[in-house]
Design a protein around this motif. Structure first.
Motif, PDB file in Angstrom:
ATOM      1  N   LEU A 115       0.828  -1.198   0.000  1.00 42.23           N
ATOM      2  CA  LEU A 115       0.000   0.000   0.000  1.00 42.23           C
ATOM      3  C   LEU A 115       0.866   1.252   0.000  1.00 42.23           C
ATOM      4  O   LEU A 115       1.892   1.313   0.675  1.00 42.23           O
ATOM      5  N   SER A 116       0.419   2.235  -0.758  1.00 43.50           N
ATOM      6  CA  SER A 116       1.163   3.479  -0.912  1.00 43.50           C
ATOM      7  C   SER A 116       0.217   4.654  -0.692  1.00 43.50           C
ATOM      8  O   SER A 116      -0.949   4.470  -0.323  1.00 43.50           O
ATOM      9  N   ASP A 117       0.726   5.870  -0.930  1.00 44.19           N
ATOM     10  CA  ASP A 117      -0.126   7.050  -0.800  1.00 44.19           C
ATOM     11  C   ASP A 117      -0.701   7.477  -2.144  1.00 44.19           C
ATOM     12  O   ASP A 117      -1.334   8.522  -2.255  1.00 44.19           O
ATOM     13  N   VAL A 118      -0.456   6.670  -3.189  1.00 45.40           N
ATOM     14  CA  VAL A 118      -1.040   6.921  -4.507  1.00 45.40           C
ATOM     15  C   VAL A 118      -1.775   5.661  -4.953  1.00 45.40           C
ATOM     16  O   VAL A 118      -1.615   4.590  -4.368  1.00 45.40           O
ATOM     17  N   GLU A 119      -2.569   5.770  -6.003  1.00 47.87           N
ATOM     18  CA  GLU A 119      -3.457   4.680  -6.399  1.00 47.87           C
ATOM     19  C   GLU A 119      -2.740   3.514  -7.065  1.00 47.87           C
ATOM     20  O   GLU A 119      -3.340   2.467  -7.297  1.00 47.87           O
ATOM     21  N   SER A 123       2.644   6.289 -15.131  1.00 54.26           N
ATOM     22  CA  SER A 123       3.650   6.411 -16.186  1.00 54.26           C
ATOM     23  C   SER A 123       4.616   7.556 -15.919  1.00 54.26           C
ATOM     24  O   SER A 123       5.675   7.640 -16.538  1.00 54.26           O
ATOM     25  N   GLY A 124       4.262   8.438 -15.011  1.00 54.80           N
ATOM     26  CA  GLY A 124       5.107   9.562 -14.614  1.00 54.80           C
ATOM     27  C   GLY A 124       4.728   9.983 -13.211  1.00 54.80           C
ATOM     28  O   GLY A 124       3.972   9.285 -12.526  1.00 54.80           O
ATOM     29  N   PRO A 125       5.219  11.111 -12.740  1.00 52.82           N
ATOM     30  CA  PRO A 125       4.830  11.588 -11.413  1.00 52.82           C
ATOM     31  C   PRO A 125       3.309  11.702 -11.310  1.00 52.82           C
ATOM     32  O   PRO A 125       2.667  12.257 -12.217  1.00 52.82           O
ATOM     33  N   PRO A 126       2.695  11.193 -10.250  1.00 51.89           N
ATOM     34  CA  PRO A 126       1.233  11.239 -10.124  1.00 51.89           C
ATOM     35  C   PRO A 126       0.656  12.653 -10.196  1.00 51.89           C
ATOM     36  O   PRO A 126      -0.502  12.831 -10.587  1.00 51.89           O
ATOM     37  N   SER A 127       1.462  13.647  -9.839  1.00 55.32           N
ATOM     38  CA  SER A 127       0.989  15.032  -9.884  1.00 55.32           C
ATOM     39  C   SER A 127       0.906  15.575 -11.309  1.00 55.32           C
ATOM     40  O   SER A 127       0.266  16.600 -11.550  1.00 55.32           O
ATOM     41  N   ASP A 128       1.540  14.886 -12.252  1.00 54.58           N
ATOM     42  CA  ASP A 128       1.530  15.319 -13.646  1.00 54.58           C
ATOM     43  C   ASP A 128       0.219  14.886 -14.306  1.00 54.58           C
ATOM     44  O   ASP A 128      -0.092  13.689 -14.351  1.00 54.58           O
ATOM     45  N   PRO A 129      -0.579  15.826 -14.826  1.00 62.54           N
ATOM     46  CA  PRO A 129      -1.862  15.469 -15.455  1.00 62.54           C
ATOM     47  C   PRO A 129      -1.707  14.501 -16.627  1.00 62.54           C
ATOM     48  O   PRO A 129      -2.660  13.799 -16.985  1.00 62.54           O
ATOM     49  N   THR A 168      10.473  -8.338  -8.304  1.00 60.04           N
ATOM     50  CA  THR A 168      11.178  -9.486  -7.730  1.00 60.04           C
ATOM     51  C   THR A 168      10.199 -10.539  -7.235  1.00 60.04           C
ATOM     52  O   THR A 168      10.374 -11.738  -7.472  1.00 60.04           O
ATOM     53  N   ALA A 169       9.145 -10.094  -6.547  1.00 59.64           N
ATOM     54  CA  ALA A 169       8.143 -11.035  -6.039  1.00 59.64           C
ATOM     55  C   ALA A 169       7.491 -11.801  -7.183  1.00 59.64           C
ATOM     56  O   ALA A 169       7.338 -13.028  -7.127  1.00 59.64           O
ATOM     57  N   ALA A 170       7.106 -11.076  -8.237  1.00 57.80           N
ATOM     58  CA  ALA A 170       6.454 -11.724  -9.377  1.00 57.80           C
ATOM     59  C   ALA A 170       7.378 -12.736 -10.039  1.00 57.80           C
ATOM     60  O   ALA A 170       6.944 -13.817 -10.445  1.00 57.80           O
ATOM     61  N   SER A 171       8.659 -12.400 -10.142  1.00 56.15           N
ATOM     62  CA  SER A 171       9.617 -13.314 -10.768  1.00 56.15           C
ATOM     63  C   SER A 171       9.803 -14.587  -9.955  1.00 56.15           C
ATOM     64  O   SER A 171      10.198 -15.621 -10.489  1.00 56.15           O
ATOM     65  N   LYS A 172       9.502 -14.512  -8.657  1.00 59.57           N
ATOM     66  CA  LYS A 172       9.622 -15.678  -7.776  1.00 59.57           C
ATOM     67  C   LYS A 172       8.295 -16.416  -7.622  1.00 59.57           C
ATOM     68  O   LYS A 172       8.158 -17.307  -6.782  1.00 59.57           O
ATOM     69  N   GLY A 173       7.296 -16.018  -8.420  1.00 65.29           N
ATOM     70  CA  GLY A 173       6.027 -16.728  -8.405  1.00 65.29           C
ATOM     71  C   GLY A 173       4.979 -16.183  -7.460  1.00 65.29           C
ATOM     72  O   GLY A 173       3.942 -16.816  -7.250  1.00 65.29           O
ATOM     73  N   VAL A 174       5.230 -15.007  -6.879  1.00 61.26           N
ATOM     74  CA  VAL A 174       4.253 -14.389  -5.976  1.00 61.26           C
ATOM     75  C   VAL A 174       3.698 -13.128  -6.644  1.00 61.26           C
ATOM     76  O   VAL A 174       4.401 -12.123  -6.740  1.00 61.26           O
ATOM     77  N   PRO A 175       2.460 -13.143  -7.125  1.00 61.47           N
ATOM     78  CA  PRO A 175       1.881 -11.926  -7.722  1.00 61.47           C
ATOM     79  C   PRO A 175       1.853 -10.799  -6.700  1.00 61.47           C
ATOM     80  O   PRO A 175       1.695 -11.037  -5.498  1.00 61.47           O
ATOM     81  N   ALA A 176       2.008  -9.576  -7.174  1.00 60.82           N
ATOM     82  CA  ALA A 176       2.029  -8.420  -6.274  1.00 60.82           C
ATOM     83  C   ALA A 176       1.129  -7.321  -6.819  1.00 60.82           C
ATOM     84  O   ALA A 176       0.951  -7.194  -8.033  1.00 60.82           O
ATOM     85  N   VAL A 177       0.562  -6.541  -5.904  1.00 57.99           N
ATOM     86  CA  VAL A 177      -0.279  -5.405  -6.276  1.00 57.99           C
ATOM     87  C   VAL A 177       0.169  -4.193  -5.470  1.00 57.99           C
ATOM     88  O   VAL A 177       0.340  -4.284  -4.249  1.00 57.99           O
ATOM     89  N   ILE A 178       0.387  -3.086  -6.153  1.00 53.19           N
ATOM     90  CA  ILE A 178       0.655  -1.808  -5.487  1.00 53.19           C
ATOM     91  C   ILE A 178      -0.612  -0.973  -5.593  1.00 53.19           C
ATOM     92  O   ILE A 178      -1.121  -0.738  -6.692  1.00 53.19           O
ATOM     93  N   ALA A 179      -1.143  -0.549  -4.458  1.00 46.20           N
ATOM     94  CA  ALA A 179      -2.392   0.211  -4.449  1.00 46.20           C
ATOM     95  C   ALA A 179      -2.345   1.259  -3.348  1.00 46.20           C
ATOM     96  O   ALA A 179      -1.398   1.314  -2.555  1.00 46.20           O
ATOM     97  N   SER A 180      -3.381   2.070  -3.297  1.00 48.56           N
ATOM     98  CA  SER A 180      -3.444   3.137  -2.298  1.00 48.56           C
ATOM     99  C   SER A 180      -3.985   2.611  -0.976  1.00 48.56           C
ATOM    100  O   SER A 180      -4.968   1.868  -0.944  1.00 48.56           O
ATOM    101  N   GLY A 181      -3.334   3.020   0.097  1.00 45.95           N
ATOM    102  CA  GLY A 181      -3.822   2.663   1.421  1.00 45.95           C
ATOM    103  C   GLY A 181      -4.902   3.599   1.910  1.00 45.95           C
ATOM    104  O   GLY A 181      -5.471   3.386   2.992  1.00 45.95           O
ATOM    105  N   PHE A 182      -5.204   4.631   1.132  1.00 48.07           N
ATOM    106  CA  PHE A 182      -6.213   5.606   1.532  1.00 48.07           C
ATOM    107  C   PHE A 182      -7.573   5.333   0.901  1.00 48.07           C
ATOM    108  O   PHE A 182      -8.547   6.011   1.212  1.00 48.07           O
TER     109      PHE A 182
END
Length: 371
Positions: A115-119, A123-129, A168-182
């Motif tokens: 979980l992160s502070d962004v969704e 493709s670039g900085p989240p602040s960039d439209p 790295t996790a995906a390459s070792k067979g563990v799917p991963a998801v990065i998402a917002s904690g908010f």
């Protein structure tokens, strides 16, 4: 702050030792509001060099989960021997993201959620439209195209570290998801299979569609596949059916689980109850589908079966036989079992055949013209 090196008159490691109790007090307070007990497990890079550590780690975590206790992992900064820039010569782990990846692999996790502070990954900085969220990360496609923004003032690696850990996790067979904690219920939504955050999977490159496929291209591809299917023997077509039936029987629990996630998403989206009911799959229906497929597989294959022979002249014999129907465009209602039924009809053509009537008539006309 650099906890691995003394700063001014303060020893970062001593500060870490003092801060651990305060950190766990916060976890205890928050989890207790949900009537959940939490526990703390501190590890260092040296622990993972011990061959027996992995086994003991799994035993402890399983015991905690059996007791309905949430394990909270962290690096034991107070006694860690690593130095900045946080990656030692062994490269075991260097921040909480890479530690999470290592633990996910050691514990044979089905999924790693960061979980992160962004969704998710942009493709670039989240602040960039102009930046767009990447729902499925493909290393070959996105690896060199992403422009990472500034990392958070809290923590060590920022989004770049999370991406490296997820890859790295995906390459070792563990799917991963990065998402917002908010986002409300983000973990629940991920477990339901909803399209939020960024997914990392070791087969993501197989799913990638590098260019938009036109309707004509899909039709041509379907026709090419149909020719291959027509050339198969009866036994080969029968094996396809039996494999489909076997796959249904072997994956009943998985199919039910995925169907339940679809139903929950449909209900949340406000679909009518009657439509949701038609989408519902039960174990008995899946078993019935498998049995029906096997029954079809045991039927006599009528393809190339001769119905009639007509000798129109010496050494000129016309045969009337069953032949495959060809490529069909089928529009059907949203019933999960309908997809299987369409697949079976398309794979076998057992129910629908065109007789060679037209070819027979044309052949007769051509023969008479030659006379």
């Amino acid at each position: 702050a650099d906890l691995q090196n003394p700063q001014l008159d303060l020893d970062g490691k001593a500060c870490a030792a003092v801060g651990q109790s305060g950190l766990m007090a916060i976890y205890d307070t928050l989890f207790s509001q949900l009537d959940v007990t939490s526990s703390q497990l501190l590890v260092t890079d040296r622990d993972f060099r011990d061959p027996s550590f992995g086994h003991q780690l799994r035993e402890t975590v399983v015991s905690l989960l059996d007791l309905k206790v949430i394990p909270v992992f962290n690096e034991n900064d107070a006694i860690s021997t690593r130095r900045a820039p946080y990656e030692d010569s062994s490269g075991i782990f260097w921040d909480n993201d890479s530690l999470a990846t290592l633990l996910a692999k050691e514990l044979d996790a089905d999924l790693l959620i960061m979980l992160s502070d962004v969704e998710g990954l942009y493709s670039g900085p989240p602040s960039d439209p102009q930046s767009k969220i990447i729902h499925t990360y493909i290393n070959e496609k996105h690896g060199k195209l992403i422009n990472f923004g500034e990392k958070s003032r809290v923590g060590r690696g920022g989004m770049q570290a999370k991406v490296a850990a997820a890859v790295t996790a995906a390459s070792k067979g563990v799917p991963a998801v990065i998402a917002s904690g908010f986002v409300t219920d983000s973990i629940i939504k991920i477990m339901r299979g909803e399209k939020i955050g960024t997914l990392f999977h070791n087969e993501a490159n197989v799913w990638d569609c590098s260019k938009e496929v036109t309707t004509r291209e899909m039709a041509v591809a379907a026709k090419d596949c149909s020719r291959h299917l027509q050339n198969l023997s009866s036994e080969e077509r029968k094996k396809i059916l039996l494999d489909i039936a076997g796959a249904l029987d072997a994956n009943v629990d998985l199919i039910i689980s995925e169907n339940e996630a679809d139903l929950a998403a449909a209900q949340d989206s406000g679909y009518e109850k009657s439509l949701v009911a038609r989408m519902t799959l039960k174990a008995g229906k899946i078993t019935s589908l498998a049995e029906s497929i096997r029954a079809i597989a045991d039927m006599e294959d009528p393809i190339s079966h001769t119905l009639k022979k007509t000798e129109v002249a010496k050494d000129l014999v016309f045969e009337k036989m069953y032949c495959p129907l060809g490529v069909l465009l089928i529009i059907f209602e949203s019933r999960p079992d309908a997809l299987v039924q369409v697949k079976i009809s398309g794979s076998t053509n057992y129910k629908t055949y065109l007789e060679h009537q037209l070819l027979f008539i044309i052949s007769i006309l051509l023969y008479r013209l030659q006379l």
